[in-house]
Write an enzyme that holds these catalytic residues in place. Sequence first.
Site, PDB file in Angstrom:
ATOM      1  N   ASN A  10      41.624  41.097  25.515  1.00 16.75           N
ATOM      2  CA  ASN A  10      42.823  41.114  26.343  1.00 16.75           C
ATOM      3  C   ASN A  10      42.970  39.731  26.969  1.00 16.75           C
ATOM      4  OD1 ASN A  10      44.822  41.549  28.227  1.00 16.75           O
ATOM      5  ND2 ASN A  10      43.615  42.932  29.525  1.00 16.75           N
ATOM      6  N   LYS A  12      45.368  38.626  28.657  1.00 15.07           N
ATOM      7  CA  LYS A  12      46.140  38.660  29.912  1.00 15.07           C
ATOM      8  C   LYS A  12      47.204  37.543  29.883  1.00 15.07           C
ATOM      9  CE  LYS A  12      42.232  40.855  32.076  1.00 15.07           C
ATOM     10  NZ  LYS A  12      41.497  41.182  33.289  1.00 15.07           N
ATOM     11  N   HIS A  96      46.970  49.175  31.890  1.00 17.98           N
ATOM     12  CA  HIS A  96      45.876  48.348  32.415  1.00 17.98           C
ATOM     13  C   HIS A  96      45.908  48.387  33.950  1.00 17.98           C
ATOM     14  CE1 HIS A  96      43.465  44.849  33.434  1.00 17.98           C
ATOM     15  NE2 HIS A  96      42.888  45.012  32.255  1.00 17.98           N
ATOM     16  N   GLU A  98      45.683  46.169  36.073  1.00 21.27           N
ATOM     17  CA  GLU A  98      46.517  45.119  36.676  1.00 21.27           C
ATOM     18  C   GLU A  98      47.989  45.530  36.649  1.00 21.27           C
ATOM     19  OE1 GLU A  98      44.914  41.927  34.330  1.00 21.27           O
ATOM     20  OE2 GLU A  98      43.010  42.154  35.384  1.00 21.27           O
ATOM     21  N   GLU A 168      37.758  51.152  32.369  1.00 19.79           N
ATOM     22  CA  GLU A 168      37.552  49.868  33.029  1.00 19.79           C
ATOM     23  C   GLU A 168      37.451  50.073  34.541  1.00 19.79           C
ATOM     24  OE1 GLU A 168      39.105  46.440  30.428  1.00 19.79           O
ATOM     25  OE2 GLU A 168      40.827  47.229  31.500  1.00 19.79           O
ATOM     26  N   GLY A 174      36.803  41.080  35.837  1.00 10.31           N
ATOM     27  CA  GLY A 174      36.926  39.685  36.234  1.00 10.31           C
ATOM     28  C   GLY A 174      36.033  39.296  37.399  1.00 10.31           C
ATOM     29  N   SER A 214      33.987  42.746  32.706  1.00  8.10           N
ATOM     30  CA  SER A 214      32.924  41.733  32.616  1.00  8.10           C
ATOM     31  C   SER A 214      31.954  41.992  31.465  1.00  8.10           C
ATOM     32  CB  SER A 214      32.173  41.615  33.948  1.00  8.10           C
ATOM     33  OG  SER A 214      33.067  41.210  34.976  1.00  8.10           O
TER      34      SER A 214
HETATM   35  P1  PGA Z   1      37.144  41.023  32.108  1.00  7.76           P
HETATM   36  O1  PGA Z   1      38.519  41.862  31.931  1.00  7.76           O
HETATM   37  O2  PGA Z   1      36.390  41.168  30.819  1.00  7.76           O
HETATM   38  O3  PGA Z   1      37.582  39.626  32.387  1.00  7.76           O
HETATM   39  O4  PGA Z   1      36.407  41.647  33.251  1.00  7.76           O
HETATM   40  C1  PGA Z   1      38.542  43.065  31.236  1.00  7.76           C
HETATM   41  C2  PGA Z   1      39.953  43.644  31.272  1.00  7.76           C
HETATM   42  O5  PGA Z   1      40.603  43.587  32.324  1.00  7.76           O
HETATM   43  O6  PGA Z   1      40.453  44.152  30.248  1.00  7.76           O
END
Ligand code: PGA
Length: 251
Positions: A10, A12, A96, A98, A168, A174, A214
């Site tokens: 992803n 983003k 997601h 976000e 997640e 992140g 992460s």
């Molecule tokens: P990350 O993000 O691997 O940077 O923690 C995962 C995601 O939000 O899909």
Amino acid sequence: MARKIFIAGNWKMNKTVAEAAELLAGLKASAGRIGNVDVAVCPPYTTLAGAVAALKDTPIMVGAQNVHWAASGAYTGEVSAAMLKELAVDCVIIGHSERRQYFGETDATVNQRTKAALAAGLLPIVCVGETLAEREAGKTEQVVKTQTEAGLAGLDPAQAAIVTIAYEPVWAIGTGKTATPQMAQDVHAFLRGVLAGMFGAETAGKIRIQYGGSMKPDNAAELLAQPDIDGGLIGGASLKAEDFLAIVTSA
Ligand code: PGA
């Protein structure tokens, strides 16, 4: 039934078309190392066509990061499933955290987007996960159950089997804080039970549940070794071809 591991990147809101060229070239150059694993990258809309072109002779699929449920119309800023199909996009991330946190995504809209994706022949990756406050309040299972039941409401078992769930935990995205393999496995096993309640055990056994938050080259193997972790949704570590492919090869 053995589920094939599915690793999706992803991106983003990262990489202009120019910036993506190097990453796509790196993925293409190393695609021969991909074994019996499904792999996808999900760049921003602006890079979808370029990614499809760059990866066309590789097994790497291309996904979008969202999709609208209507066929067309007055929905400024949105993109339809048919528009994604036209670009030969394979899959799409839906719901997601976000999107939920910053853009008002709800379980109801996740459900509408998921149905539209399936109707168009896109593979939906439906995201669920609890916040830190929810985990600390002991609500993790309740939260992911509600998100899953509402997000996949009204699907028949054949449609559900095509869906990938991405678990997640919001506090792990992140932040560099990964759920321990056991913490993740516990939620994945719980989700498998929720899916069995909705669609029957046979279908639940076919649905892939990715872990996200992460996931990195140095922790992927341990997470992916858990019986109910069937892949990963990778944010930060998907922005470097080497790191992303290291996760893929550890699968
Ligand atoms: P990350 O993000 O691997 O940077 O923690 C995962 C995601 O939000 O899909």
